[in-house]
Design a protein around this motif. Structure first.
Motif, PDB file in Angstrom:
ATOM      1  N   SER A 154       0.684  -1.319   0.035  1.00 18.04           N
ATOM      2  CA  SER A 154       0.217  -0.215   0.011  1.00 18.04           C
ATOM      3  C   SER A 154       0.956   1.276   0.081  1.00 18.04           C
ATOM      4  N   ASN A 155       2.022   1.263   0.636  1.00 18.09           N
ATOM      5  CA  ASN A 155       2.774   2.188   0.763  1.00 18.09           C
ATOM      6  C   ASN A 155       3.556   2.563  -0.571  1.00 18.09           C
ATOM      7  N   LEU A 156       3.936   1.589  -1.195  1.00 20.88           N
ATOM      8  CA  LEU A 156       4.426   1.631  -2.381  1.00 20.88           C
ATOM      9  C   LEU A 156       3.814   1.644  -3.729  1.00 20.88           C
ATOM     10  N   ALA A 157       2.525   1.507  -3.723  1.00 24.24           N
ATOM     11  CA  ALA A 157       1.652   1.399  -4.816  1.00 24.24           C
ATOM     12  C   ALA A 157       1.642   2.784  -5.606  1.00 24.24           C
ATOM     13  N   PRO A 158       1.563   3.853  -4.974  1.00 23.32           N
ATOM     14  CA  PRO A 158       1.729   4.990  -5.753  1.00 23.32           C
ATOM     15  C   PRO A 158       3.136   5.229  -6.263  1.00 23.32           C
ATOM     16  N   CYS A 159       4.047   4.507  -6.032  1.00 24.05           N
ATOM     17  CA  CYS A 159       5.366   4.651  -6.406  1.00 24.05           C
ATOM     18  C   CYS A 159       5.555   3.877  -8.101  1.00 24.05           C
ATOM     19  N   ILE A 160       4.724   3.039  -8.234  1.00 24.04           N
ATOM     20  CA  ILE A 160       4.916   1.871  -9.383  1.00 24.04           C
ATOM     21  C   ILE A 160       5.080   2.904 -10.579  1.00 24.04           C
ATOM     22  N   PRO A 161       4.435   3.815 -11.101  1.00 20.58           N
ATOM     23  CA  PRO A 161       4.726   4.664 -12.151  1.00 20.58           C
ATOM     24  C   PRO A 161       5.887   5.028 -12.295  1.00 20.58           C
ATOM     25  N   TYR A 162       6.517   5.478 -11.342  1.00 17.38           N
ATOM     26  CA  TYR A 162       7.921   6.278 -11.052  1.00 17.38           C
ATOM     27  C   TYR A 162       8.799   4.927 -11.202  1.00 17.38           C
ATOM     28  N   LEU A 163       8.799   3.967 -10.618  1.00 16.55           N
ATOM     29  CA  LEU A 163       9.800   2.911 -10.582  1.00 16.55           C
ATOM     30  C   LEU A 163       9.770   2.076 -11.726  1.00 16.55           C
ATOM     31  N   THR A 164       8.531   2.234 -12.494  1.00 16.42           N
ATOM     32  CA  THR A 164       8.824   1.297 -13.897  1.00 16.42           C
ATOM     33  C   THR A 164       9.035   2.130 -14.843  1.00 16.42           C
ATOM     34  N   THR A 165       9.077   3.310 -14.942  1.00 11.30           N
ATOM     35  CA  THR A 165       9.561   4.406 -15.980  1.00 11.30           C
ATOM     36  C   THR A 165      10.686   4.974 -15.726  1.00 11.30           C
ATOM     37  N   GLY A 166      11.081   5.298 -14.445  1.00 13.01           N
ATOM     38  CA  GLY A 166      12.331   5.703 -14.213  1.00 13.01           C
ATOM     39  C   GLY A 166      12.572   7.221 -14.677  1.00 13.01           C
TER      40      GLY A 166
ATOM     41  N   ALA B   7       7.577  -7.919  -4.272  1.00  8.91           N
ATOM     42  CA  ALA B   7       6.602  -6.933  -5.292  1.00  8.91           C
ATOM     43  C   ALA B   7       7.429  -6.533  -6.330  1.00  8.91           C
ATOM     44  N   ALA B   8       8.959  -6.288  -6.095  1.00  4.77           N
ATOM     45  CA  ALA B   8       9.525  -5.764  -7.334  1.00  4.77           C
ATOM     46  C   ALA B   8       9.843  -7.007  -8.318  1.00  4.77           C
ATOM     47  N   ASP B   9       9.751  -8.305  -7.954  1.00 11.72           N
ATOM     48  CA  ASP B   9       9.981  -9.238  -9.058  1.00 11.72           C
ATOM     49  C   ASP B   9       8.552  -9.224  -9.884  1.00 11.72           C
ATOM     50  N   HIS B  10       7.661  -8.639  -9.680  1.00 12.59           N
ATOM     51  CA  HIS B  10       6.232  -8.764 -10.491  1.00 12.59           C
ATOM     52  C   HIS B  10       6.096  -7.548 -11.333  1.00 12.59           C
ATOM     53  N   TYR B  11       7.020  -6.649 -11.368  1.00 15.77           N
ATOM     54  CA  TYR B  11       7.085  -5.221 -11.998  1.00 15.77           C
ATOM     55  C   TYR B  11       8.346  -5.109 -12.841  1.00 15.77           C
ATOM     56  N   PRO B  12       8.325  -4.431 -14.041  1.00 15.30           N
ATOM     57  CA  PRO B  12       9.400  -4.197 -14.511  1.00 15.30           C
ATOM     58  C   PRO B  12      10.241  -2.966 -13.916  1.00 15.30           C
ATOM     59  N   VAL B  13      10.768  -2.985 -12.586  1.00 11.64           N
ATOM     60  CA  VAL B  13      11.235  -1.947 -11.990  1.00 11.64           C
ATOM     61  C   VAL B  13      12.580  -1.642 -12.569  1.00 11.64           C
ATOM     62  N   LYS B  14      12.835  -0.265 -12.720  1.00 13.03           N
ATOM     63  CA  LYS B  14      14.242   0.173 -13.181  1.00 13.03           C
ATOM     64  C   LYS B  14      15.004   0.285 -11.928  1.00 13.03           C
ATOM     65  N   GLU B  15      16.113  -0.304 -11.799  1.00 14.85           N
ATOM     66  CA  GLU B  15      17.033  -0.321 -10.763  1.00 14.85           C
ATOM     67  C   GLU B  15      17.425   1.196 -10.235  1.00 14.85           C
ATOM     68  N   ASP B  16      17.778   1.811 -11.309  1.00 21.66           N
ATOM     69  CA  ASP B  16      18.089   3.173 -11.154  1.00 21.66           C
ATOM     70  C   ASP B  16      17.159   4.012 -10.329  1.00 21.66           C
TER      71      ASP B  16
ATOM     72  N   ILE C  84      15.835   0.722   4.098  1.00 19.30           N
ATOM     73  CA  ILE C  84      15.120  -0.708   3.271  1.00 19.30           C
ATOM     74  C   ILE C  84      15.448  -0.300   1.826  1.00 19.30           C
ATOM     75  N   PRO C  85      16.447  -1.029   1.222  1.00 18.74           N
ATOM     76  CA  PRO C  85      16.460  -0.980  -0.237  1.00 18.74           C
ATOM     77  C   PRO C  85      15.403  -1.169  -1.029  1.00 18.74           C
ATOM     78  N   ILE C  86      14.984  -0.621  -1.864  1.00 17.99           N
ATOM     79  CA  ILE C  86      13.895  -0.996  -2.970  1.00 17.99           C
ATOM     80  C   ILE C  86      14.758  -1.513  -4.125  1.00 17.99           C
ATOM     81  N   SER C  87      14.751  -2.874  -4.260  1.00 13.74           N
ATOM     82  CA  SER C  87      15.647  -3.635  -5.231  1.00 13.74           C
ATOM     83  C   SER C  87      15.255  -4.861  -5.231  1.00 13.74           C
ATOM     84  N   LYS C  88      15.624  -5.507  -6.610  1.00 11.32           N
ATOM     85  CA  LYS C  88      15.195  -6.954  -6.410  1.00 11.32           C
ATOM     86  C   LYS C  88      16.559  -7.805  -6.097  1.00 11.32           C
TER      87      LYS C  88
END
Length: 101
Positions: A20-32, A67-76, A91-95
């Motif tokens: 729930s805390n990270l859901a609003p971050c998905i657009p940023y995390l997937t597009t970078g 969760a990061a394993d289920h989205y195309p998260v840009k590591e940068d 808490i690192p946000i990384s796969k």
């Protein structure tokens, strides 16, 4: 994000809370691109506030990793998120992170 890992018995935070805390971050995390949404940064602040113990941080880390394993998260984008939100979080946000260390 879906809850994928059961929380350890000693942790006070659940994957549902982390998701729930990270859901609003998905657009940023997937597009970078661009800046994270204000609600994303609010979620990062909330995540920090709710992970006071080592057990909480390990549980949250495992949830983030799953969760990061289920989205195309840009590591940068993931690694820059706390800085972009001006939140010092351990808490690192990384796969690729080992949550036990």
């Amino acid at each position: 994000m879906t809850q994928l890992i059961a929380k350890p018995a000693d942790a006070a935070i659940s994957c549902g809370q982390v998701d729930s805390n990270l859901a609003p971050c998905i657009p940023y995390l997937t597009t970078g691109t661009g800046e994270p949404a204000p609600k994303c940064c609010d979620g990062i602040r909330s995540l920090k506030a709710n992970t006071a113990t080592v057990d909480d941080r390990r549980a949250a880390c495992a949830c983030v990793k799953a969760a990061a394993d289920h989205y195309p998260v840009k590591e940068d984008a993931a690694s820059s998120l706390p800085t972009k939100c001006q939140v010092a979080i351990s808490i690192p946000i990384s796969k690729a992170i080992n949550c036990e260390t």
